[in-house]
Design a protein around this motif. Sequence first.
Motif, PDB file in Angstrom:
ATOM      1  N   VAL A 177      -9.150   5.695  -7.206  1.00 42.08           N
ATOM      2  CA  VAL A 177      -8.241   7.016  -7.664  1.00 42.08           C
ATOM      3  C   VAL A 177      -8.675   8.195  -7.086  1.00 42.08           C
ATOM      4  O   VAL A 177      -7.558   9.067  -6.784  1.00 42.08           O
ATOM      5  CB  VAL A 177      -8.688   6.876  -9.350  1.00 42.08           C
ATOM      6  CG1 VAL A 177      -7.576   7.733 -10.013  1.00 42.08           C
ATOM      7  CG2 VAL A 177      -8.555   5.613  -9.844  1.00 42.08           C
ATOM      8  N   ARG A 178      -9.749   8.460  -6.545  1.00 38.85           N
ATOM      9  CA  ARG A 178     -10.028   9.626  -5.930  1.00 38.85           C
ATOM     10  C   ARG A 178      -9.353   9.875  -4.564  1.00 38.85           C
ATOM     11  O   ARG A 178      -8.683  11.071  -4.422  1.00 38.85           O
ATOM     12  CB  ARG A 178     -11.451   9.767  -5.702  1.00 38.85           C
ATOM     13  CG  ARG A 178     -12.016  11.234  -4.978  1.00 38.85           C
ATOM     14  CD  ARG A 178     -13.397  11.299  -5.038  1.00 38.85           C
ATOM     15  NE  ARG A 178     -13.809  12.911  -4.681  1.00 38.85           N
ATOM     16  CZ  ARG A 178     -14.192  13.153  -3.360  1.00 38.85           C
ATOM     17  NH1 ARG A 178     -14.399  12.178  -2.473  1.00 38.85           N
ATOM     18  NH2 ARG A 178     -14.376  14.242  -3.206  1.00 38.85           N
ATOM     19  N   LYS A 179      -9.189   8.724  -3.687  1.00 41.11           N
ATOM     20  CA  LYS A 179      -8.579   8.835  -2.653  1.00 41.11           C
ATOM     21  C   LYS A 179      -7.029   9.167  -2.919  1.00 41.11           C
ATOM     22  O   LYS A 179      -6.256   9.946  -2.410  1.00 41.11           O
ATOM     23  CB  LYS A 179      -8.459   7.338  -1.840  1.00 41.11           C
ATOM     24  CG  LYS A 179      -9.941   7.387  -1.125  1.00 41.11           C
ATOM     25  CD  LYS A 179      -9.867   6.073  -0.133  1.00 41.11           C
ATOM     26  CE  LYS A 179     -11.094   5.912   0.623  1.00 41.11           C
ATOM     27  NZ  LYS A 179     -11.386   4.821   1.385  1.00 41.11           N
ATOM     28  N   ALA A 180      -6.373   8.301  -4.152  1.00 45.80           N
ATOM     29  CA  ALA A 180      -4.997   8.424  -4.488  1.00 45.80           C
ATOM     30  C   ALA A 180      -4.966   9.974  -4.694  1.00 45.80           C
ATOM     31  O   ALA A 180      -3.660  10.527  -4.615  1.00 45.80           O
ATOM     32  CB  ALA A 180      -4.734   7.465  -5.553  1.00 45.80           C
ATOM     33  N   PHE A 181      -5.609  10.818  -5.669  1.00 42.35           N
ATOM     34  CA  PHE A 181      -5.618  12.110  -6.121  1.00 42.35           C
ATOM     35  C   PHE A 181      -5.436  13.035  -4.744  1.00 42.35           C
ATOM     36  O   PHE A 181      -4.665  13.830  -4.682  1.00 42.35           O
ATOM     37  CB  PHE A 181      -6.743  12.511  -6.926  1.00 42.35           C
ATOM     38  CG  PHE A 181      -6.476  12.407  -8.356  1.00 42.35           C
ATOM     39  CD1 PHE A 181      -5.864  11.353  -8.852  1.00 42.35           C
ATOM     40  CD2 PHE A 181      -6.882  13.360  -9.204  1.00 42.35           C
ATOM     41  CE1 PHE A 181      -5.479  11.133 -10.208  1.00 42.35           C
ATOM     42  CE2 PHE A 181      -6.613  13.541 -10.331  1.00 42.35           C
ATOM     43  CZ  PHE A 181      -5.697  12.443 -11.054  1.00 42.35           C
TER      44      PHE A 181
ATOM     45  N   VAL B 187      -7.627   3.832   5.103  1.00 46.68           N
ATOM     46  CA  VAL B 187      -6.841   2.643   4.430  1.00 46.68           C
ATOM     47  C   VAL B 187      -5.804   2.376   5.628  1.00 46.68           C
ATOM     48  O   VAL B 187      -5.735   3.099   6.791  1.00 46.68           O
ATOM     49  CB  VAL B 187      -6.199   3.136   3.183  1.00 46.68           C
ATOM     50  CG1 VAL B 187      -7.231   3.453   2.217  1.00 46.68           C
ATOM     51  CG2 VAL B 187      -5.217   4.144   3.429  1.00 46.68           C
ATOM     52  N   THR B 188      -5.441   1.208   5.450  1.00 49.17           N
ATOM     53  CA  THR B 188      -4.527   0.608   6.553  1.00 49.17           C
ATOM     54  C   THR B 188      -2.958   1.626   6.429  1.00 49.17           C
ATOM     55  O   THR B 188      -2.840   2.054   5.225  1.00 49.17           O
ATOM     56  CB  THR B 188      -3.977  -0.784   6.224  1.00 49.17           C
ATOM     57  OG1 THR B 188      -3.437  -1.077   5.028  1.00 49.17           O
ATOM     58  CG2 THR B 188      -5.364  -1.543   6.086  1.00 49.17           C
ATOM     59  N   GLU B 189      -2.460   1.429   7.509  1.00 52.59           N
ATOM     60  CA  GLU B 189      -1.226   2.214   7.461  1.00 52.59           C
ATOM     61  C   GLU B 189      -0.184   1.641   6.396  1.00 52.59           C
ATOM     62  O   GLU B 189       0.680   2.363   5.552  1.00 52.59           O
ATOM     63  CB  GLU B 189      -0.232   2.045   8.759  1.00 52.59           C
ATOM     64  CG  GLU B 189       1.013   2.910   8.989  1.00 52.59           C
ATOM     65  CD  GLU B 189       1.614   2.682  10.276  1.00 52.59           C
ATOM     66  OE1 GLU B 189       2.791   3.094  10.200  1.00 52.59           O
ATOM     67  OE2 GLU B 189       0.702   2.308  11.164  1.00 52.59           O
ATOM     68  N   LYS B 190      -0.125   0.399   6.105  1.00 49.17           N
ATOM     69  CA  LYS B 190       0.864  -0.478   5.395  1.00 49.17           C
ATOM     70  C   LYS B 190       0.357   0.095   3.893  1.00 49.17           C
ATOM     71  O   LYS B 190       1.322   0.462   2.993  1.00 49.17           O
ATOM     72  CB  LYS B 190       0.774  -1.834   5.316  1.00 49.17           C
ATOM     73  CG  LYS B 190       1.482  -2.388   4.161  1.00 49.17           C
ATOM     74  CD  LYS B 190       1.620  -4.177   4.326  1.00 49.17           C
ATOM     75  CE  LYS B 190       2.483  -4.594   3.180  1.00 49.17           C
ATOM     76  NZ  LYS B 190       2.366  -6.278   3.254  1.00 49.17           N
ATOM     77  N   THR B 191      -0.876   0.253   3.372  1.00 46.69           N
ATOM     78  CA  THR B 191      -1.450   0.487   2.033  1.00 46.69           C
ATOM     79  C   THR B 191      -0.894   1.931   2.025  1.00 46.69           C
ATOM     80  O   THR B 191      -0.381   2.256   0.797  1.00 46.69           O
ATOM     81  CB  THR B 191      -2.741   0.463   2.203  1.00 46.69           C
ATOM     82  OG1 THR B 191      -3.150  -1.060   2.052  1.00 46.69           O
ATOM     83  CG2 THR B 191      -3.507   0.779   0.734  1.00 46.69           C
ATOM     84  N   ALA B 192      -1.124   2.985   2.770  1.00 40.32           N
ATOM     85  CA  ALA B 192      -0.788   4.286   2.656  1.00 40.32           C
ATOM     86  C   ALA B 192       0.668   4.503   2.518  1.00 40.32           C
ATOM     87  O   ALA B 192       1.095   5.269   1.532  1.00 40.32           O
ATOM     88  CB  ALA B 192      -1.480   5.216   3.980  1.00 40.32           C
ATOM     89  N   ARG B 193       1.594   3.792   3.041  1.00 39.55           N
ATOM     90  CA  ARG B 193       3.149   3.882   3.220  1.00 39.55           C
ATOM     91  C   ARG B 193       3.323   3.332   1.577  1.00 39.55           C
ATOM     92  O   ARG B 193       4.192   4.129   1.018  1.00 39.55           O
ATOM     93  CB  ARG B 193       3.496   2.893   3.995  1.00 39.55           C
ATOM     94  CG  ARG B 193       5.184   3.080   3.990  1.00 39.55           C
ATOM     95  CD  ARG B 193       5.946   2.275   5.300  1.00 39.55           C
ATOM     96  NE  ARG B 193       5.407   2.669   6.558  1.00 39.55           N
ATOM     97  CZ  ARG B 193       4.695   1.988   7.474  1.00 39.55           C
ATOM     98  NH1 ARG B 193       4.043   0.958   7.062  1.00 39.55           N
ATOM     99  NH2 ARG B 193       4.674   2.756   8.510  1.00 39.55           N
ATOM    100  N   LEU B 194       2.946   2.192   1.279  1.00 41.99           N
ATOM    101  CA  LEU B 194       3.242   1.658   0.109  1.00 41.99           C
ATOM    102  C   LEU B 194       2.797   2.683  -1.189  1.00 41.99           C
ATOM    103  O   LEU B 194       3.673   3.081  -1.986  1.00 41.99           O
ATOM    104  CB  LEU B 194       2.725   0.428  -0.301  1.00 41.99           C
ATOM    105  CG  LEU B 194       3.195  -0.732   0.352  1.00 41.99           C
ATOM    106  CD1 LEU B 194       2.536  -1.832   0.130  1.00 41.99           C
ATOM    107  CD2 LEU B 194       4.755  -1.013   0.150  1.00 41.99           C
ATOM    108  N   PHE B 195       2.000   3.383  -1.117  1.00 43.65           N
ATOM    109  CA  PHE B 195       1.294   4.608  -2.095  1.00 43.65           C
ATOM    110  C   PHE B 195       2.046   5.669  -1.992  1.00 43.65           C
ATOM    111  O   PHE B 195       2.470   6.224  -3.056  1.00 43.65           O
ATOM    112  CB  PHE B 195      -0.075   4.581  -1.834  1.00 43.65           C
ATOM    113  CG  PHE B 195      -0.388   5.429  -3.061  1.00 43.65           C
ATOM    114  CD1 PHE B 195      -0.503   5.034  -4.652  1.00 43.65           C
ATOM    115  CD2 PHE B 195      -0.987   7.070  -2.962  1.00 43.65           C
ATOM    116  CE1 PHE B 195      -1.054   6.150  -5.543  1.00 43.65           C
ATOM    117  CE2 PHE B 195      -1.022   7.784  -3.919  1.00 43.65           C
ATOM    118  CZ  PHE B 195      -1.249   7.441  -5.166  1.00 43.65           C
ATOM    119  N   MET B 196       2.534   6.019  -0.673  1.00 41.21           N
ATOM    120  CA  MET B 196       3.228   7.374  -0.498  1.00 41.21           C
ATOM    121  C   MET B 196       4.629   7.015  -1.188  1.00 41.21           C
ATOM    122  O   MET B 196       5.175   8.061  -1.432  1.00 41.21           O
ATOM    123  CB  MET B 196       3.165   7.539   1.051  1.00 41.21           C
ATOM    124  CG  MET B 196       1.886   8.254   1.290  1.00 41.21           C
ATOM    125  SD  MET B 196       1.784   8.270   3.250  1.00 41.21           S
ATOM    126  CE  MET B 196       2.540   9.981   3.219  1.00 41.21           C
TER     127      MET B 196
END
Length: 297
Positions: free
Chosen positions: A77-81, A105-114
């Motif tokens: 959650v901290r990274k997400a914040f 994190v992977t580019e795909k993981t970052a993209r999906l959360f963004m």
Amino acid sequence: MNVFKGQNLLEFSDRFKTDEDCKEYLASMKSEMDYKCLRCNHTACQVRKDFSRQCNICGHIESATANTLFHKVKFGVRKAFFICFEMSTTTKSLSASYMGVRYGVTEKTARLFMLKVREAMGSGGNNPMDGDVHVDEFVLGGRDQGKTGRSYDGKKKKAVTAVQLTEDGKVKRMYAMKINDFSAQSLQYIFVNHISREANVTTDQWRGYRPISKAYNITQLPSNRGLNFKALHTMIHQVKSWIRTTYSWVSDENLNRYFNEFCFRINRSQSKATIFNNLITKMVQGDKIYHKELISN
């Protein structure tokens, strides 16, 4: 609730040192919302030490991230914040590859959360623009060779934008959305979703606005190569440049989410101190969205 204010990264880092700090913030925000147990619909609960909520009747436990857009965040959650903080406060363009490297994190993981964050950045439509509003359409990727005006059809992405102006002609608010074509049927949605019937709307002389003028107060003027719509065309240029220089490709399915991000920051330029808290509130109140809804076919 002690709301975080400001854009100082060091202060933000001190406030949210662990995942537990972030969960406490989410729990405090959820405590101000009505509680209803997902299992038995009971409306009373107690807060546990890990900031989850436990139903007083059936004992069902709801984590601090449950039923929010932080649900099942697998990288902490901290990274997400931190990603939310950067996306809401930055003046730079942020690609998924950059955020992936920055937060491990992977580019795909970052993209999906963004994309989830961009979903939360969308307008609820509860405060439509009034006063002086300018509207115009544009394409992403430039016009098709050999075609002029709105005859260019091709595979270019089409969009429409509206800006609300201050008394001195500066942009107060802005909304943009993808459209299928330049017909009144497509153009009407930005009016319905974002413009008050009391607004004084100005457009160029495109005939697609004429049917809409039956419901809205629309004045049509010659564009004069954009000189009659300076503020509007400046914002169109900025959003096109932002997308072109940051992202190698944006799918039709997600284009509106990118518009959400751009307009979210523009519309809160006068309330930057609370922009992060505003975003987290929308993340908590937003409906869950699954990865399959974010991935283009």
